[in-house]
Enzyme design. Structure first.
Site, PDB file in Angstrom:
ATOM      1  CG  ASN A 123      -1.902  -1.152   1.210  1.00  0.00           C
ATOM      2  OD1 ASN A 123      -2.364  -1.561   0.153  1.00  0.00           O
ATOM      3  ND2 ASN A 123      -2.226  -1.681   2.380  1.00  0.00           N
ATOM      4  CD  GLN A 169       2.925   3.860   3.046  1.00  0.00           C
ATOM      5  OE1 GLN A 169       2.865   4.368   1.927  1.00  0.00           O
ATOM      6  NE2 GLN A 169       4.074   3.605   3.653  1.00  0.00           N
ATOM      7  CB  SER A 170      -2.088   2.999   8.237  1.00  0.00           C
ATOM      8  OG  SER A 170      -1.663   1.676   8.444  1.00  0.00           O
ATOM      9  CB  VAL A 171       2.928   1.799   9.201  1.00  0.00           C
ATOM     10  CG1 VAL A 171       4.308   1.909   9.837  1.00  0.00           C
ATOM     11  CG2 VAL A 171       1.885   1.387  10.235  1.00  0.00           C
ATOM     12  CG  HIS A 206       4.310  -2.020   5.385  1.00  0.00           C
ATOM     13  ND1 HIS A 206       4.358  -0.643   5.558  1.00  0.00           N
ATOM     14  CD2 HIS A 206       2.993  -2.328   5.289  1.00  0.00           C
ATOM     15  CE1 HIS A 206       3.137  -0.161   5.588  1.00  0.00           C
ATOM     16  NE2 HIS A 206       2.281  -1.161   5.412  1.00  0.00           N
ATOM     17  CG  HIS A 251       0.184  -5.853   3.699  1.00  0.00           C
ATOM     18  ND1 HIS A 251      -0.457  -5.809   4.915  1.00  0.00           N
ATOM     19  CD2 HIS A 251       0.422  -4.563   3.358  1.00  0.00           C
ATOM     20  CE1 HIS A 251      -0.624  -4.535   5.284  1.00  0.00           C
ATOM     21  NE2 HIS A 251      -0.089  -3.761   4.355  1.00  0.00           N
TER      22      HIS A 251
HETATM   23  P1  AMP Z   1      -0.684  -0.380   5.790  1.00  0.00           P
HETATM   24  O1  AMP Z   1      -2.109  -0.006   6.034  1.00  0.00           O
HETATM   25  O2  AMP Z   1      -0.428  -0.985   4.446  1.00  0.00           O
HETATM   26  O3  AMP Z   1       0.253   0.768   6.113  1.00  0.00           O
HETATM   27  O4  AMP Z   1      -0.371  -1.566   6.793  1.00  0.00           O
HETATM   28  C1  AMP Z   1       0.076  -1.373   8.098  1.00  0.00           C
HETATM   29  C2  AMP Z   1      -0.140  -2.677   8.798  1.00  0.00           C
HETATM   30  O5  AMP Z   1       0.624  -2.671   9.986  1.00  0.00           O
HETATM   31  C3  AMP Z   1      -1.587  -2.965   9.200  1.00  0.00           C
HETATM   32  O6  AMP Z   1      -2.006  -4.176   8.581  1.00  0.00           O
HETATM   33  C4  AMP Z   1      -1.513  -3.082  10.713  1.00  0.00           C
HETATM   34  O7  AMP Z   1      -2.374  -4.071  11.228  1.00  0.00           O
HETATM   35  C5  AMP Z   1      -0.056  -3.429  10.935  1.00  0.00           C
HETATM   36  N1  AMP Z   1       0.499  -3.083  12.224  1.00  0.00           N
HETATM   37  C6  AMP Z   1       0.449  -1.874  12.846  1.00  0.00           C
HETATM   38  N2  AMP Z   1       1.105  -1.909  14.008  1.00  0.00           N
HETATM   39  C7  AMP Z   1       1.596  -3.171  14.133  1.00  0.00           C
HETATM   40  C8  AMP Z   1       2.356  -3.846  15.132  1.00  0.00           C
HETATM   41  N3  AMP Z   1       2.765  -3.219  16.245  1.00  0.00           N
HETATM   42  N4  AMP Z   1       2.687  -5.139  14.935  1.00  0.00           N
HETATM   43  C9  AMP Z   1       2.278  -5.783  13.817  1.00  0.00           C
HETATM   44  N5  AMP Z   1       1.558  -5.200  12.833  1.00  0.00           N
HETATM   45  C10 AMP Z   1       1.217  -3.909  12.996  1.00  0.00           C
END
Ligand code: AMP
Length: 113
Positions: free
Chosen positions: A86, A93-95, A99, A101
């Site tokens: 993402n 994308q949230s983080v 990364h 998946h």
């Molecule tokens: P995205 O939305 O593509 O940025 O995905 C971020 C992912 O990180 C999501 O699927 C979350 O569930 C996962 N996530 C966030 N914090 C953690 C954590 N501490 N350990 C494992 N997964 C996490």
């Protein structure tokens, strides 16, 4: 830039780590969207695909190969799986630490939402 994923790399936040080498780390997603849901991240803190540099090509190739090995070790290869990256806001994308998946263990639908 420091994200929750940097803290997982540095062991400041716990995670179920399933693979690690000099370049990347894989751990189970805390909120799984499929029976197998693993995140594979580079140790280098690249924010997103949108910030990728040409010099990162070998690293991304390494991660793709390791994703295939992780999928194999999780028993996903024969029936199949999906790799998702993402990117930025409309990509979901949230983080903001790049990364991948690795999703599998059920029928995945297309197109995704
Ligand atoms: P995205 O939305 O593509 O940025 O995905 C971020 C992912 O990180 C999501 O699927 C979350 O569930 C996962 N996530 C966030 N914090 C953690 C954590 N501490 N350990 C494992 N997964 C996490």
């Amino acid at each position: 830039m420091s994200t929750i994923f940097s803290k997982i790399i540095n062991r400041e936040v716990p995670a179920e780590i399933i693979y690690e080498d000099d370049l990347c780390l894989a751990f189970r997603d805390v909120s799984p969207q499929a029976p197998v849901h693993i995140l594979l991240i580079p140790k280098k803190p690249i924010e997103s695909m949108a910030k990728l540099q040409e010099e990162d090509g070998a690293l991304m190739g390494h991660m793709l190969f390791q994703a295939s090995q992780i999928a194999e070790s999780e028993g996903l290869s024969e029936k199949g799986y999906r790799l998702v990256i993402n990117t930025n806001q409309q990509g979901g994308q949230s983080v903001y630490h790049l990364h991948m998946h690795i999703l599998g263990g059920r029928q995945l639908h297309w197109p995704p939402g």
